[in-house]
Design an enzyme around this catalytic site. Structure first.
Site, mmCIF file in Angstrom:
data_model
loop_
_atom_site.group_PDB
_atom_site.id
_atom_site.type_symbol
_atom_site.label_atom_id
_atom_site.label_comp_id
_atom_site.label_asym_id
_atom_site.label_seq_id
_atom_site.Cartn_x
_atom_site.Cartn_y
_atom_site.Cartn_z
ATOM 1 N N ARG A 140 0.740 -1.263 -0.131
ATOM 2 C CA ARG A 140 0.208 -0.071 0.219
ATOM 3 C C ARG A 140 0.857 1.072 -0.001
ATOM 4 O O ARG A 140 1.681 1.383 0.957
ATOM 5 C CB ARG A 140 -0.961 0.051 1.098
ATOM 6 C CG ARG A 140 -1.797 1.372 1.565
ATOM 7 C CD ARG A 140 -2.551 1.214 2.553
ATOM 8 N NE ARG A 140 -4.014 0.630 1.607
ATOM 9 C CZ ARG A 140 -5.115 0.805 2.322
ATOM 10 N NH1 ARG A 140 -5.141 1.264 3.558
ATOM 11 N NH2 ARG A 140 -6.252 0.162 1.857
ATOM 12 N N HIS A 157 -7.239 1.039 -6.625
ATOM 13 C CA HIS A 157 -7.481 0.194 -5.391
ATOM 14 C C HIS A 157 -8.366 -1.067 -5.966
ATOM 15 O O HIS A 157 -9.465 -1.141 -5.750
ATOM 16 C CB HIS A 157 -8.202 0.963 -4.387
ATOM 17 C CG HIS A 157 -8.324 0.337 -2.709
ATOM 18 N ND1 HIS A 157 -7.511 -0.740 -2.739
ATOM 19 C CD2 HIS A 157 -8.963 0.565 -1.724
ATOM 20 C CE1 HIS A 157 -7.681 -1.180 -1.297
ATOM 21 N NE2 HIS A 157 -8.561 -0.467 -0.934
ATOM 22 N N GLN A 202 -10.119 -3.626 -3.553
ATOM 23 C CA GLN A 202 -11.439 -3.177 -2.972
ATOM 24 C C GLN A 202 -12.646 -3.326 -3.973
ATOM 25 O O GLN A 202 -13.661 -3.771 -3.785
ATOM 26 C CB GLN A 202 -11.241 -1.648 -2.845
ATOM 27 C CG GLN A 202 -12.427 -1.085 -2.239
ATOM 28 C CD GLN A 202 -12.676 -1.646 -0.805
ATOM 29 O OE1 GLN A 202 -12.160 -1.575 0.046
ATOM 30 N NE2 GLN A 202 -14.040 -2.167 -0.751
ATOM 31 N N ASP A 262 -17.024 7.681 -1.725
ATOM 32 C CA ASP A 262 -16.040 7.395 -0.836
ATOM 33 C C ASP A 262 -15.642 8.689 0.020
ATOM 34 O O ASP A 262 -16.293 9.957 -0.578
ATOM 35 C CB ASP A 262 -14.724 7.058 -1.584
ATOM 36 C CG ASP A 262 -13.604 6.653 -0.746
ATOM 37 O OD1 ASP A 262 -13.615 6.500 0.386
ATOM 38 O OD2 ASP A 262 -12.521 6.430 -1.478
ATOM 39 N N CYS A 293 -16.379 1.741 0.354
ATOM 40 C CA CYS A 293 -15.264 0.836 0.753
ATOM 41 C C CYS A 293 -14.987 1.241 2.168
ATOM 42 O O CYS A 293 -14.257 0.089 2.641
ATOM 43 C CB CYS A 293 -13.820 1.428 -0.306
ATOM 44 S SG CYS A 293 -13.452 2.997 0.287
ATOM 45 N N ARG A 312 -13.638 -8.271 1.068
ATOM 46 C CA ARG A 312 -12.276 -8.051 0.893
ATOM 47 C C ARG A 312 -11.534 -9.451 1.305
ATOM 48 O O ARG A 312 -10.509 -9.769 0.511
ATOM 49 C CB ARG A 312 -11.785 -7.105 1.756
ATOM 50 C CG ARG A 312 -12.341 -5.556 1.662
ATOM 51 C CD ARG A 312 -11.918 -5.068 0.356
ATOM 52 N NE ARG A 312 -10.311 -4.928 0.158
ATOM 53 C CZ ARG A 312 -9.657 -4.086 0.767
ATOM 54 N NH1 ARG A 312 -10.031 -3.183 1.386
ATOM 55 N NH2 ARG A 312 -8.328 -4.239 0.481
HETATM 56 N N1 CP Z 1 -11.358 -0.081 2.288
HETATM 57 C C1 CP Z 1 -9.795 -0.093 2.798
HETATM 58 O O1 CP Z 1 -9.038 -0.364 1.876
HETATM 59 O O2 CP Z 1 -9.688 -0.029 4.156
HETATM 60 P P1 CP Z 1 -8.208 0.174 5.046
HETATM 61 O O3 CP Z 1 -7.822 1.411 4.767
HETATM 62 O O4 CP Z 1 -8.857 0.073 6.364
HETATM 63 O O5 CP Z 1 -7.509 -1.017 4.630
HETATM 64 N N1 NVA Z 2 -9.807 6.733 -1.140
HETATM 65 C C1 NVA Z 2 -9.518 6.277 -0.026
HETATM 66 C C2 NVA Z 2 -9.523 4.670 0.151
HETATM 67 C C3 NVA Z 2 -9.193 4.244 1.502
HETATM 68 C C4 NVA Z 2 -9.450 2.928 1.523
HETATM 69 C C5 NVA Z 2 -7.738 6.602 0.438
HETATM 70 O O1 NVA Z 2 -7.279 6.607 -0.673
HETATM 71 O O2 NVA Z 2 -7.543 7.370 1.155
#
Ligand code: CP
Ligand code: NVA
Length: 318
Positions: free
Chosen positions: A118, A145, A148, A236, A274, A302
């Protein structure tokens, strides 16, 4: 961690590893197999050979941003598949002191069988994949993502059957999750509509690529019009983890998913997010906790979707 010392050289002689970097990079039939296997994991009907096929395998996860769902679902998923997990936070490793991604990729590939990252720039993900000799999975970048959205598609189909031919509407920031949804549209054959404020639309090249692959992708600034008749409404957070603005409430409040906006969609429409949600900003409590919301199933999926992705990455799914 490894069943024998012979594991590592074998991985290096098998040819290029199967990375899961973006939905756009994986062919539609493979993505379909992953979604179907995810449903089998959810219902406890996965073939015996795929229930715990990763005994003796290890996944390393690199986090340059916070996470709850991604971290726990990958960890539990890998455990359920019979394997182990090592979690690395950027600041606690030598990456935080300047060790390069290519060097870390080569070293970690000697210890583990699969990597998940990540990160911020997609270039970091691609550099890791270029230098790793084991599969790399995208656990979120500033731009996409994909894990997701695989879970989201599994969730839609869990509740409403095949997603092909359906209308999926996004209202809010045209962010990383939105962009993976756009990439999924030509692969799964649904129409993707996005209502975003001016300046927060998804990347034009991602939209163009999905359209060139045959998808109907509509981008505009009017949430009421774009949500009309949709089978699913998604939003989101106003500020993603990589965003540097401090406040976008004036821009994004008109895109809030509330009872009035949900009423424009089909009565059978689902609501997805998400998570984590900022309640009563991008979505009201009433919608989030209402009968159309499937956000908890979405979080659960997930786990199932990523198990299917990992099994594919390890060469156990065609
Ligand atoms: N939706 C998602 O990726 O959540 P986290 O940031 O908690 O991993
Ligand atoms: N769009 C959000 C998704 C988190 C899972 C971010 O990137 O923070």
């Amino acid at each position: 961690m490894m069943t024998s010392m012979s594991t590592r050289p074998v991985a290096e002689t098998l040819g290029p590893p199967r990375h899961f970097l973006d939905i756009a990079d994986v062919d539609a039939a493979t993505l379909r197999r992953m979604i179907d296997l995810a449903a089998q994991y959810r219902t406890g009907t996965a073939p015996e050979a795929l229930r715990s096929p990763l005994v003796g395998k290890t996944l390393a996860m690199i986090f340059e941003k916070p996470s709850t769902r991604t971290r726990v679902s990958f960890q539990v998923g890998m455990q359920e598949l019979g394997g182990h997990v090592v979690v690395l936070s950027h600041q606690d490793t030598q990456l935080g002191r300047g060790e390069t991604i290519p060097d870390a990729a080569r070293v970690l590939s000697r210890f583990v069988d699969m990597l998940m990252i990540r990160t911020f720039a997609p270039e970091t993900l691609h550099e890791l994949a270029d230098y790793a000799s084991v599969p790399v999975i995208n656990g979120l970048t500033d731009e996409t993502h994909p894990c997701q959205v695989m879970a989201d598609i599994a969730t839609f189909e869990q509740h409403r059957g095949p997603i092909a031919g359906k209308v999926i509407a996004w209202s809010g920031d045209g962010n990383n999750v939105a962009q993976s949804w756009i990439e999924a549209a030509p692969k799964f054959g649904f129409e993707m509509r996005l209502a975003c404020p001016e300046g927060l639309e998804p990347r034009a090249d991602i939209v163009a690529r999905a359209r060139a692959a045959g998808a109907a992708v509509v981008v505009g600034n009017d949430p009421q019009a774009l949500v009309e008749g949709a089978d699913c409404v998604i939003t989101d957070t106003w500020l993603s983890m990589h965003d540097t603005d401090t406040d976008r409430s004036n821009m994004l409040l008109p895109y809030q998913v509330n009872r009035a906006l949900m009423a424009r969609a089909k009565p059978s429409a689902l609501f997805m997010h998400c998570l984590p949600a900022h309640r009563n900003e991008e979505v009201t409590d009433e919608v989030m906790d209402g009968p159309q919301s499937v956000v908890w199933d979405e979080a659960e999926n997930r786990l199932h979707a990523q198990k299917a992705i990992m099994v594919w990455c390890m060469g156990l799914l065609p």
